[in-house]
Design a protein around this motif. Sequence first.
Motif, PDB file in Angstrom:
ATOM      1  N   TYR A  70       0.864  -1.078  -0.151  1.00  0.00           N
ATOM      2  CA  TYR A  70       0.164  -0.130   0.051  1.00  0.00           C
ATOM      3  C   TYR A  70       1.012   1.079   0.093  1.00  0.00           C
ATOM      4  O   TYR A  70       1.892   1.292   0.806  1.00  0.00           O
ATOM      5  N   SER A  96      -5.696  -9.606   8.002  1.00  0.00           N
ATOM      6  CA  SER A  96      -6.824  -9.469   7.039  1.00  0.00           C
ATOM      7  C   SER A  96      -6.327  -9.328   5.506  1.00  0.00           C
ATOM      8  O   SER A  96      -7.256  -9.572   4.628  1.00  0.00           O
ATOM      9  N   THR A  97      -5.272  -8.610   5.449  1.00  0.00           N
ATOM     10  CA  THR A  97      -4.943  -8.568   3.830  1.00  0.00           C
ATOM     11  C   THR A  97      -4.853  -9.800   3.271  1.00  0.00           C
ATOM     12  O   THR A  97      -5.182 -10.234   2.189  1.00  0.00           O
ATOM     13  N   SER A 146      -0.045  -7.292  11.068  1.00  0.00           N
ATOM     14  CA  SER A 146       0.852  -8.152  10.656  1.00  0.00           C
ATOM     15  C   SER A 146       0.618  -8.673   9.219  1.00  0.00           C
ATOM     16  O   SER A 146       1.286  -9.301   8.465  1.00  0.00           O
ATOM     17  N   THR A 187       0.441 -10.596  15.414  1.00  0.00           N
ATOM     18  CA  THR A 187       0.014  -9.175  16.150  1.00  0.00           C
ATOM     19  C   THR A 187      -0.665  -8.392  15.064  1.00  0.00           C
ATOM     20  O   THR A 187      -0.857  -8.676  14.000  1.00  0.00           O
ATOM     21  N   ALA A 197       2.063  -4.762   3.202  1.00  0.00           N
ATOM     22  CA  ALA A 197       1.131  -5.612   4.102  1.00  0.00           C
ATOM     23  C   ALA A 197       1.400  -7.009   4.043  1.00  0.00           C
ATOM     24  O   ALA A 197       1.203  -7.575   4.868  1.00  0.00           O
ATOM     25  N   VAL A 201       3.676   0.550   2.516  1.00  0.00           N
ATOM     26  CA  VAL A 201       3.415  -0.405   3.606  1.00  0.00           C
ATOM     27  C   VAL A 201       3.578  -1.811   2.947  1.00  0.00           C
ATOM     28  O   VAL A 201       2.561  -2.071   1.928  1.00  0.00           O
TER      29      VAL A 201
HETATM   30  P1  ADP Z   1      -3.914  -7.284  10.543  1.00  0.00           P
HETATM   31  O1  ADP Z   1      -5.206  -8.044   9.971  1.00  0.00           O
HETATM   32  O2  ADP Z   1      -2.960  -8.232  10.940  1.00  0.00           O
HETATM   33  O3  ADP Z   1      -4.261  -6.575  11.618  1.00  0.00           O
HETATM   34  P2  ADP Z   1      -3.724  -5.848   8.225  1.00  0.00           P
HETATM   35  O4  ADP Z   1      -3.773  -6.796   6.982  1.00  0.00           O
HETATM   36  O5  ADP Z   1      -5.143  -5.419   8.517  1.00  0.00           O
HETATM   37  O6  ADP Z   1      -3.266  -6.726   9.468  1.00  0.00           O
HETATM   38  O7  ADP Z   1      -2.814  -4.720   7.833  1.00  0.00           O
HETATM   39  C1  ADP Z   1      -1.466  -5.052   7.357  1.00  0.00           C
HETATM   40  C2  ADP Z   1      -0.714  -3.600   7.330  1.00  0.00           C
HETATM   41  O8  ADP Z   1      -1.167  -2.832   5.776  1.00  0.00           O
HETATM   42  C3  ADP Z   1      -1.152  -2.492   8.521  1.00  0.00           C
HETATM   43  O9  ADP Z   1       0.081  -1.827   8.573  1.00  0.00           O
HETATM   44  C4  ADP Z   1      -2.177  -1.654   7.808  1.00  0.00           C
HETATM   45  O10 ADP Z   1      -2.345  -0.322   8.251  1.00  0.00           O
HETATM   46  C5  ADP Z   1      -1.922  -1.593   6.235  1.00  0.00           C
HETATM   47  N1  ADP Z   1      -3.304  -1.567   5.575  1.00  0.00           N
HETATM   48  C6  ADP Z   1      -3.932  -2.696   5.465  1.00  0.00           C
HETATM   49  N2  ADP Z   1      -4.983  -2.281   4.398  1.00  0.00           N
HETATM   50  C7  ADP Z   1      -4.529  -1.083   4.253  1.00  0.00           C
HETATM   51  C8  ADP Z   1      -5.204  -0.022   2.953  1.00  0.00           C
HETATM   52  N3  ADP Z   1      -6.233  -0.464   2.439  1.00  0.00           N
HETATM   53  N4  ADP Z   1      -4.638   0.890   2.835  1.00  0.00           N
HETATM   54  C9  ADP Z   1      -3.098   1.368   3.514  1.00  0.00           C
HETATM   55  N5  ADP Z   1      -2.694   0.485   4.346  1.00  0.00           N
HETATM   56  C10 ADP Z   1      -3.364  -0.657   4.560  1.00  0.00           C
END
Ligand code: ADP
Length: 223
Positions: free
Chosen positions: A13, A47-48, A44, A41, A22, A20
């Motif tokens: 991202y 969700s992505t 990490s 954590t 992800a 980032v």
């Molecule tokens: P988790 O589910 O383990 O908490 P995520 O997959 O939600 O982790 O996020 C992984 C990283 O990617 C984090 O740093 C989050 O802020 C970033 N991130 C997730 N979705 C987006 C997005 N749509 N835009 C920018 N950064 C994102």
Amino acid sequence: MKSLRAENLKKYYGAGNNLVKALDGISFSVDAGEFVAVVGTSGSGKSTLLHMLGGLDTLTEGKVWIEHQDISQLSKDELTIFRRRKIGFVFQSFNLLPLQNVYENIVLPIQLDGQKVDEEYIQLILETLGLADKKFEMPNNLSGGQQQRVAIARALAAKPAIILADEPTGNLDSKTALDVLGLLKFTSKKWHQTIVMITHNDDFAQLADRIIRLEDGKLLGDD
Ligand code: ADP
Ligand code: ADP
């Protein structure tokens, strides 16, 4: 049989100083009927990862195969149909239809796909999830935990080959959470469904066949 395969998944991202990573090069495969817990954590990449496995967002790099189909080869419309046939999603936002009762919400995906509803199985799901007496209630009359269970029932109802669940027990008390996990485990073995479930709870993760650990978008461990 391999049911799900991820090869070198990368999802970035932003750009420049705000880049980032992800997901930063994740590969693994899952057999049909395997129940996998994904832990790590906050931030990490869990969700992505789940979004990418379900083809809900485009990858920066890498490929996902679902039952030998490279999902990047499908058109947008084909992917929508493929997803409806193959994958049951349980996300934190329930997305229940407010004007349809519990039963209608649960069977709608099956009807949309033109399949026959297995009423006995729906009843088993409702009973196991403690929803039997809520069958004809409207979602707005249910508590958050009950709505969560309806979303789980909806994901299971069509017996999809793959269930992707993001903290499915997040809003539930520990007894109900264990019932839900028991149902997931039962259903994965009974119908050879593949389950990938994000959880923050180590005790719950231990109930899975396998645990995948993420850290900073990388696979830290797989056991
Ligand atoms: P988790 O589910 O383990 O908490 P995520 O997959 O939600 O982790 O996020 C992984 C990283 O990617 C984090 O740093 C989050 O802020 C970033 N991130 C997730 N979705 C987006 C997005 N749509 N835009 C920018 N950064 C994102
Ligand atoms: P979870 O609690 O499952 O980790 P998040 O709260 O991290 O979920 O993310 C919820 C939604 O917001 C996801 O669709 C994710 O892609 C998006 N998201 C997460 N982090 C960011 C971010 N830094 N910028 C934009 N969108 C984000």
